[in-house]
Design a protein around this motif. Structure first.
Motif, PDB file in Angstrom:
ATOM      1  N   SER A  34      -6.584  40.556  11.426  1.00 51.35           N
ATOM      2  CA  SER A  34      -7.231  41.549  11.977  1.00 51.35           C
ATOM      3  C   SER A  34      -8.150  41.378  13.045  1.00 51.35           C
ATOM      4  CB  SER A  34      -7.795  42.820  11.127  1.00 51.35           C
ATOM      5  OG  SER A  34      -7.099  43.379  10.597  1.00 51.35           O
ATOM      6  N   ALA A  40      -6.422  40.226   6.761  1.00 51.69           N
ATOM      7  CA  ALA A  40      -6.814  41.435   7.699  1.00 51.69           C
ATOM      8  C   ALA A  40      -8.545  41.222   7.518  1.00 51.69           C
ATOM      9  CB  ALA A  40      -6.545  42.667   6.876  1.00 51.69           C
ATOM     10  N   HIS A  41      -8.978  40.781   6.699  1.00 48.50           N
ATOM     11  CA  HIS A  41     -10.620  40.805   6.293  1.00 48.50           C
ATOM     12  C   HIS A  41     -11.059  39.575   6.807  1.00 48.50           C
ATOM     13  CE1 HIS A  41     -10.195  44.877   5.293  1.00 48.50           C
ATOM     14  NE2 HIS A  41      -9.607  44.586   4.566  1.00 48.50           N
ATOM     15  N   GLY A  97      -1.890  47.350  14.756  1.00 48.64           N
ATOM     16  CA  GLY A  97      -2.606  46.666  13.622  1.00 48.64           C
ATOM     17  C   GLY A  97      -2.198  45.518  13.092  1.00 48.64           C
ATOM     18  N   THR A  98      -2.819  45.241  11.978  1.00 56.32           N
ATOM     19  CA  THR A  98      -2.304  44.237  11.042  1.00 56.32           C
ATOM     20  C   THR A  98      -1.029  44.833  10.189  1.00 56.32           C
ATOM     21  OG1 THR A  98      -4.702  43.551  10.930  1.00 56.32           O
ATOM     22  CG2 THR A  98      -3.358  42.647   9.462  1.00 56.32           C
ATOM     23  N   SER A  99      -1.160  46.002   9.877  1.00 57.47           N
ATOM     24  CA  SER A  99       0.169  46.425   9.250  1.00 57.47           C
ATOM     25  C   SER A  99       1.439  45.851   9.921  1.00 57.47           C
ATOM     26  CB  SER A  99       0.049  48.145   9.229  1.00 57.47           C
ATOM     27  OG  SER A  99      -1.017  48.501   8.588  1.00 57.47           O
ATOM     28  N   ILE A 150      -3.470  37.320  -0.420  1.00 55.09           N
ATOM     29  CA  ILE A 150      -4.772  38.033   0.562  1.00 55.09           C
ATOM     30  C   ILE A 150      -5.925  37.037   0.511  1.00 55.09           C
ATOM     31  CG2 ILE A 150      -6.196  40.257   0.496  1.00 55.09           C
ATOM     32  CD1 ILE A 150      -4.144  41.168  -1.688  1.00 55.09           C
ATOM     33  N   TYR A 172      -7.513  55.387  -0.482  1.00 55.60           N
ATOM     34  CA  TYR A 172      -7.707  54.726   0.825  1.00 55.60           C
ATOM     35  C   TYR A 172      -9.081  55.168   1.461  1.00 55.60           C
ATOM     36  CZ  TYR A 172      -7.191  52.780   5.161  1.00 55.60           C
ATOM     37  OH  TYR A 172      -7.035  52.140   6.453  1.00 55.60           O
ATOM     38  N   ILE A 200       1.568  42.291   9.458  1.00 52.32           N
ATOM     39  CA  ILE A 200       2.330  41.881   8.136  1.00 52.32           C
ATOM     40  C   ILE A 200       3.674  42.407   7.860  1.00 52.32           C
ATOM     41  CG2 ILE A 200       2.004  43.008   5.540  1.00 52.32           C
ATOM     42  CD1 ILE A 200      -1.056  42.831   6.038  1.00 52.32           C
ATOM     43  N   ASP A 204      -2.354  37.407   4.070  1.00 48.19           N
ATOM     44  CA  ASP A 204      -3.010  38.787   4.914  1.00 48.19           C
ATOM     45  C   ASP A 204      -4.488  38.258   4.910  1.00 48.19           C
ATOM     46  OD1 ASP A 204      -4.158  41.307   5.047  1.00 48.19           O
ATOM     47  OD2 ASP A 204      -3.164  42.346   3.374  1.00 48.19           O
ATOM     48  N   HIS A 217      -9.153  43.065  15.093  1.00 44.38           N
ATOM     49  CA  HIS A 217      -9.990  44.480  15.179  1.00 44.38           C
ATOM     50  C   HIS A 217     -11.059  44.935  14.282  1.00 44.38           C
ATOM     51  CE1 HIS A 217      -8.237  47.425  12.413  1.00 44.38           C
ATOM     52  NE2 HIS A 217      -6.866  46.771  12.564  1.00 44.38           N
ATOM     53  N   LYS A 218     -10.834  44.297  13.413  1.00 47.81           N
ATOM     54  CA  LYS A 218     -11.723  44.706  12.015  1.00 47.81           C
ATOM     55  C   LYS A 218     -13.024  43.986  12.259  1.00 47.81           C
ATOM     56  CE  LYS A 218      -8.456  45.630   8.367  1.00 47.81           C
ATOM     57  NZ  LYS A 218      -7.835  47.094   8.646  1.00 47.81           N
ATOM     58  N   HIS A 257      -1.955  45.595  -0.141  1.00 41.98           N
ATOM     59  CA  HIS A 257      -2.226  46.703   1.158  1.00 41.98           C
ATOM     60  C   HIS A 257      -0.627  47.452   1.028  1.00 41.98           C
ATOM     61  CE1 HIS A 257      -2.513  48.737   5.027  1.00 41.98           C
ATOM     62  NE2 HIS A 257      -3.593  48.969   4.554  1.00 41.98           N
ATOM     63  N   SER A 288       1.150  48.283   3.576  1.00 40.27           N
ATOM     64  CA  SER A 288       1.860  47.780   4.459  1.00 40.27           C
ATOM     65  C   SER A 288       2.696  46.637   3.840  1.00 40.27           C
ATOM     66  CB  SER A 288       1.211  47.041   5.833  1.00 40.27           C
ATOM     67  OG  SER A 288       0.301  46.210   5.403  1.00 40.27           O
ATOM     68  N   TYR A 323     -10.604  42.339   0.624  1.00 42.28           N
ATOM     69  CA  TYR A 323     -11.614  43.340   1.081  1.00 42.28           C
ATOM     70  C   TYR A 323     -13.083  42.852   0.850  1.00 42.28           C
ATOM     71  CZ  TYR A 323     -11.760  47.887   3.700  1.00 42.28           C
ATOM     72  OH  TYR A 323     -11.887  48.823   4.544  1.00 42.28           O
ATOM     73  N   PRO A 354      -9.607  51.306  -0.461  1.00 40.92           N
ATOM     74  CA  PRO A 354      -8.747  50.266   0.403  1.00 40.92           C
ATOM     75  C   PRO A 354      -7.356  50.271   0.712  1.00 40.92           C
ATOM     76  CG  PRO A 354      -9.318  49.786  -1.777  1.00 40.92           C
ATOM     77  CD  PRO A 354      -9.854  50.823  -1.571  1.00 40.92           C
TER      78      PRO A 354
END
Ligand SMILES: Cc1ncc(COP(=O)(O)O)c(C=O)c1O
Length: 489
Positions: free
Chosen positions: A223, A197-198, A89-91, A167, A437, A94, A195, A225-226, A115, A117, A171, A439
């Motif tokens: 991310s 992720a989004h 993952g992005t975790s 970030i 969670y 990161i 980050d 995958h997101k 986040h 992570s 999100y 976010p």
């Protein structure tokens, strides 16, 4: 390089097509040795490429063949000097970013609304966070990013910091002026870690905010995958060479990564990159049109508000991603969570997240006009029901306070602790994370002093049915705090 090629996916498929006799793990051997119902459901194709790093298939820990080629194509597509694939993952990406630049005791400048992570990586690395308070939006009840001015002040006060973490986008799809932040941090020779992720898609359409690599950042955990079409858990770490060494990043990533890397996930990164590079702009154009339409229609519904570019203009709200629909429902007289449940029960709609005041719905190339119409129809019906039962009312928005950090997260995490009732914990130092969670942004992190306002905020979230997580006691009746020595008995 030819972005139509998929060296990894093609290589793995060709290997499976040879139907080798396998005396290696995974022991299900193409599905033959596994539970029948699961095998039939997942299908032969997927199982045939559920392989591990045998010689012909390269090795994520020392890429030199098809994985290396796939990563080079990804680097070209994302505008990076190097791209590393992550199956954690992005975790995972990161944690690699932070541990690549921070040694124990080093400072890292981070927004407080990160986040978990990021806080985890700070604990593992032993870094000292210098927190910057994000800009809070008390109309919507969400946090935005950090401002260039705040980054400048933090760098001036901490010129020895080893990184600035941003970030971008949040999100909710909001960005600060990342280019300006990068220029400020670089003037202090401090690398910028993003980050992202989004934001995997933002690189591929000019109407979307600048991506981390476009803005000149040093590292970005992105991310795929997101929002980029690869399978859940697959992600990338992009690097622009200069301040951070790619050898160091490869070493840390390898230390944090399973030795049994999934080729189903890796191959999906290879094909998602092709899809984004070749078709991304056109697909995003359609998503943007759908989102623009949805935003317009949602704003016609009484007591519903879907913010657009009118919220831009502050230093922390420099740009935004219109494909993120923040839907403020507070004036319906319901919490975001209640609306989420109502949509599930009445329309089989699942949203990305809800909080006390909002829903977040994401629009991607996977959506159709019908999907958008269903959302509009559902919220129109709910709004009409609420107004006929006179439920709509203006609500005062609360955002959690940012507590004072009294110990480094690592010292707090490894300190002697005791368990006490949450209601008695005001003024004590938390040894645990508490967050809603999604976010996943902490209300408390280890080392912070517990405040009455935030305990109250936790209660309100629990009462609203929102998923408050983190402490060992998942009922949240009790919490681990740092043991205190009493001067007198
Ligand atoms: C802002 C942010 N960063 C990082 C992550 C971690 O991503 P992943 O779930 O891929 O580990 C998330 C996940 O929700 C996130 O919202």
């Amino acid at each position: 390089m030819n972005q139509n090629e998929t060296p990894l996916f093609t290589g793995v498929k060709e290997h499976a097509a040879k139907k080798p006799t396998q005396f290696h793990i995974p022991g299900h051997k193409g599905g033959k040795g596994m539970d029948e119902e699961y095998r039939d459901f997942i299908g032969e194709n997927a199982l045939s490429i559920d392989l591990i790093n045998i010689e012909p298939l390269d090795d994520l820990h020392h890429p030199h063949g098809m994985i290396k080629q796939a990563q080079s194509l990804a680097a070209e597509a994302f505008g990076a000097d190097y791209t590393f694939f992550s199956v954690q993952g992005t975790s995972g990406a990161i944690m690699t970013m932070i541990m690549s630049v921070c040694h124990p005791g080093d400072k890292i400048i981070v927004p407080r609304n990160v986040h978990k992570s990021i806080t985890t990586a700070i604990i593992f690395s032993g870094a000292k966070p210098v927190f910057i308070h994000p800009e809070l939006d008390d109309q919507l009840g969400i946090s935005h990013g950090i401002t260039p001015e705040a980054v400048k002040r933090a760098c001036e006060a901490n010129p020895d910091a080893k990184g600035v973490l941003v970030i971008n986008p949040t999100y909710f799809g909001i960005t600060a002026d990342l280019k300006k932040i990068v220029d400020i941090a670089h003037s202090f020779e401090i690398p910028v870690l993003v980050d992202e992720a989004h934001g995997v898609h933002i690189h591929f359409h000019e109407r979307l905010p600048l991506s981390a690599m476009q803005a000149g950042a040093d590292l970005a955990a992105t991310s795929v995958h997101k929002l980029g079409g690869s399978l859940t858990q697959s992600s990338v770490l992009n690097l622009r060479e200069g301040i951070v060494s790619h050898e160091r990043v490869q070493t840390i990533l390898s230390m944090l990564t399973t030795t049994s890397t999934s080729y189903i996930l890796l191959a999906s990164l290879d094909t998602a990159r092709r899809h984004l590079a070749i078709n991304g702009r056109q697909l995003l154009e359609k998503s943007l049109q759908l989102a623009d339409y949805a935003r317009r229609k949602l704003n016609e519904i009484p007591a519903i508000y879907c913010p657009g570019e009118e919220i831009l203009g502050s230093e922390a709200t420099y740009d935004f991603d219109p494909t993120k629909l923040i839907i403020s429902v507070k004036n319906l007289g319901m919490t975001g969570y209640d609306v989420e449940v109502w949509l599930r029960e009445h329309y089989k709609i699942e949203v990305e997240l809800s909080d006390l005041y909002n829903l977040l719905c994401i629009v991607t190339p996977g959506d159709s006009e019908e999907d958008i119409e269903l959302l509009i129809e559902a919220l129109s019906e709910l709004s009409a029901r609420c107004s006929s039962t006179h439920q709509t009312k203006e609500v005062e928005v609360k955002v959690p306070q940012i507590p004072v950090l009294s110990l480094t997260p690592r010292d707090a995490f490894y300190a002697s602790t005791e368990v006490i009732a949450l209601k008695d914990s005001i003024g004590r130092i938390s040894a645990e994370f508490v967050m809603v969670y999604p976010p996943g942004i902490p209300i408390f992190i280890p080392g912070e002093i517990i405040t009455e306002e935030n305990v109250q905020y936790i209660r309100e979230n629990i009462e609203a049915g929102l998923p408050v997580q983190g402490p060992e006691d998942d009922t949240l009746e009790t919490i681990h705090v740092i043991q205190e020595q009493r001067a007198f008995k």
